[in-house]
Design an enzyme around this catalytic site. Structure first.
Site, PDB file in Angstrom:
ATOM      1  N   GLU A 206       0.818  -1.216   0.000  1.00 21.28           N
ATOM      2  CA  GLU A 206       0.000   0.000   0.000  1.00 21.28           C
ATOM      3  C   GLU A 206       0.846   1.258   0.000  1.00 21.28           C
ATOM      4  O   GLU A 206       0.357   2.348   0.298  1.00 21.28           O
ATOM      5  CB  GLU A 206      -0.949   0.007   1.202  1.00 21.28           C
ATOM      6  CG  GLU A 206      -1.947  -1.127   1.148  1.00 21.28           C
ATOM      7  CD  GLU A 206      -3.071  -0.978   2.155  1.00 21.28           C
ATOM      8  OE1 GLU A 206      -3.549   0.148   2.386  1.00 21.28           O
ATOM      9  OE2 GLU A 206      -3.476  -1.992   2.720  1.00 21.28           O
ATOM     10  N   LYS A 338     -15.930  -1.183   3.700  1.00 19.07           N
ATOM     11  CA  LYS A 338     -15.302  -1.498   2.415  1.00 19.07           C
ATOM     12  C   LYS A 338     -16.373  -2.014   1.462  1.00 19.07           C
ATOM     13  O   LYS A 338     -16.931  -3.095   1.694  1.00 19.07           O
ATOM     14  CB  LYS A 338     -14.259  -2.599   2.604  1.00 19.07           C
ATOM     15  CG  LYS A 338     -13.008  -2.197   3.377  1.00 19.07           C
ATOM     16  CD  LYS A 338     -12.222  -3.459   3.741  1.00 19.07           C
ATOM     17  CE  LYS A 338     -10.789  -3.163   4.128  1.00 19.07           C
ATOM     18  NZ  LYS A 338     -10.122  -4.363   4.681  1.00 19.07           N
TER      19      LYS A 338
HETATM   20  C1  2PG Z   1      -7.201  -3.832   5.641  1.00 15.61           C
HETATM   21  C2  2PG Z   1      -6.928  -3.615   4.164  1.00 15.61           C
HETATM   22  C3  2PG Z   1      -6.358  -2.255   3.874  1.00 15.61           C
HETATM   23  P1  2PG Z   1      -6.708  -5.678   2.616  1.00 15.61           P
HETATM   24  O1  2PG Z   1      -6.916  -4.896   6.192  1.00 15.61           O
HETATM   25  O2  2PG Z   1      -7.761  -2.960   6.269  1.00 15.61           O
HETATM   26  O3  2PG Z   1      -5.221  -1.966   4.661  1.00 15.61           O
HETATM   27  O4  2PG Z   1      -6.094  -4.622   3.650  1.00 15.61           O
HETATM   28  O5  2PG Z   1      -7.287  -4.912   1.505  1.00 15.61           O
HETATM   29  O6  2PG Z   1      -5.540  -6.545   2.207  1.00 15.61           O
HETATM   30  O7  2PG Z   1      -7.741  -6.443   3.392  1.00 15.61           O
HETATM   31 MG    MG Z   2      -7.874  -4.240   8.153  1.00 19.94          MG
END
Ligand code: 2PG
Ligand code: MG
Length: 443
Positions: A206, A338
């Site tokens: 990231e 998300k």
């Molecule tokens: C999280 C995300 C972003 P990933 O765990 O919050 O940092 O990671 O998209 O790999 O789940």
């Molecule tokens: Mg996370």
């Protein structure tokens, strides 16, 4: 037929920030407006997330999205043509029903989320306003408090350190632009400290510096020194935020710390995090325990929920029912939002509303696999989420989002209000001393 009737839906394969295939969708409406969105992809994922449809096999590591693109250009296009893009809930309900699975496995979470967000963009375009404004519907909104990664670890850095995200938040900043500028100073300072120590080895998934540390604490110490070197005050001006992403190394109440070569029980994990809270200016901890450790989440929140925001990510997977349950049982004080965990815009919004109802902090978040798509920024502002997490302060898939938020702040003009530290999801216990000298506490 109206202006917002869907005329065409087209999916194609594009590529994400890890060089992996992903799904992009274009939606066109009868009135001529168009919308486009791209599905992101996680690396550390909760088991309750909507799942992406990938082709499997040897080609491209099994990550190809031929079947997901085909579901957009086949079944989904057929189901959506003639529907009204202005009715997002109806569009999402059609896709959910067509898919027919609990985790969107048949048509693909990637295909569905890209289509859902593309429809939203098309509806905003038809209304001739930016997406954030379309979502705000005239309500006053705040620019979010950004949560920005300085060191990347965990699954995003080959497990080099256990903790996944070492981030900063600027509760003392007066505006989004100032928070970004302060973070830029901290990011630069962290880079020069790493260079001096001979530890500068590039960046993780990231964009945070590769964590060439010998302990999680060394990362925390370096972060505090970077804030100081940037001329800022650790705590009031710039505070620390962690995503432990504990599901990646914890299961059944055992947490295997790779760096220390030992396993901790839930109580020991909580005690370790408590020591970090005592030592460092930490205001937020995400997934302190694993997704299967609800009792651990409750114990951690009971012990420290008045000192830091306790965020559920893999634990709550942007699911309204899980958020409500966590609120009722005191298992968190904030929720990560998300869109691709939920799979549609409507379900994402429902999780945010459940968080708001519980007076949780709400953090709209990108994924570790990203693109130039900036939808999450518009959701964070338009829905007035208060906080935004999109990774670090390098690599254009990250900067595209911070920059978009700066543009929105400028467009709102002098009236723009910044959510700041007040957006954090914890309510410090107030100690009141009564007339007879007795202390009482209230939250
Ligand atoms: C999280 C995300 C972003 P990933 O765990 O919050 O940092 O990671 O998209 O790999 O789940
Ligand atoms: Mg996370």
């Amino acid at each position: 037929m109206t202006n917002t009737t869907i005329a065409a839906v087209h999916g194609r394969r594009v590529w994400d920030s890890r060089g992996r295939p992903t799904v992009e969708v274009d939606v066109s409406l009868r009135g001529g407006a168009t919308g486009r969105a791209i599905a992101p992809a996680g690396a550390s994922m909760g088991s309750g997330e909507a799942v992406d449809l990938r082709d499997g096999g040897k080609k491209l590591g099994g990550f190809d999205v031929g079947r997901a693109v085909a579901s957009v250009n086949g079944e989904m296009e057929q189901a959506l043509i003639g529907q009204d893009a202005a009715d997002q809930a109806a569009i999402d309900a059609i896709m959910i029903a067509r898919d027919g699975t609990a985790n969107k496995a048949r048509l693909g979470g990637n295909a569905i989320v890209a289509t859902s967000m593309a429809v939203l963009h098309a509806a905003a375009a038809a209304a001739k306003v930016p997406l954030w404004m379309h979502l705000a519907q005239g309500r006053k909104v705040r620019l979010p408090l950004p949560e920005i990664q300085i060191f990347g670890g965990g699954a995003h850095a080959a497990r080099r350190v256990d903790v996944q995200d070492f981030m900063v938040m600027c509760p003392g900043a007066a505006s989004f632009a100032q928070a970004i500028e302060w973070t830029a100073e901290v990011y630069l300072a962290a880079g020069s400290l790493m260079k001096q120590a001979g530890k500068l080895q590039g960046v993780a998934d990231e964009g945070g510096y590769w964590p060439a540390f010998t302990s999680n604490e060394e990362a925390l110490d370096t972060l505090v020194r970077a804030i100081e070197r940037a001329g800022l005050e650790p705590g009031p001006q710039v505070a620390i935020s962690l995503d432990v992403a504990a599901s990646e190394f914890g299961k059944n109440g055992r947490y295997a710390l790779a760096l220390d070569d030992r396993a901790l029980g839930t109580d020991e994990m909580i005690a370790m995090l408590g020591r970090w809270l005592d030592t460092y200016p930490i205001v937020s901890i995400e997934d302190p325990l694993a997704e299967d450790d609800a009792a651990g989440f409750r114990a951690f929140t009971a012990a420290y929920g008045d000192r830091c925001q306790v965020i559920g990510d893999d634990f709550l997977v942007t699911n309204a029912a899980r958020v409500a349950e966590a609120a009722a049982s005191g298992a968190a004080t904030a929720v990560l939002i998300k869109p691709n965990q939920a799979g549609t815009v409507t379900e994402t919004r429902a999780a945010l509303d459940a968080g708001r109802q519980a007076r949780f902090g709400t953090i709209v978040s990108a994924r570790s696999g990203e693109t130039e798509d900036t939808t999450v920024v518009h959701l964070a502002v338009g829905w007035d989420a208060g906080q935004l997490k999109v990774g670090s302060f390098s690599r254009s898939e990250r900067m595209a989002k911070w920059n978009e938020c700066l543009r929105i702040e400028e467009a709102i003009g002098p009236d723009a209000s910044f959510a700041g530290g007040a957006a954090l999801g914890f309510r410090p216990v107030q100690k009141k001393v009564t007339n007879d000298g007795l202390e009482s506490t209230s939250v």
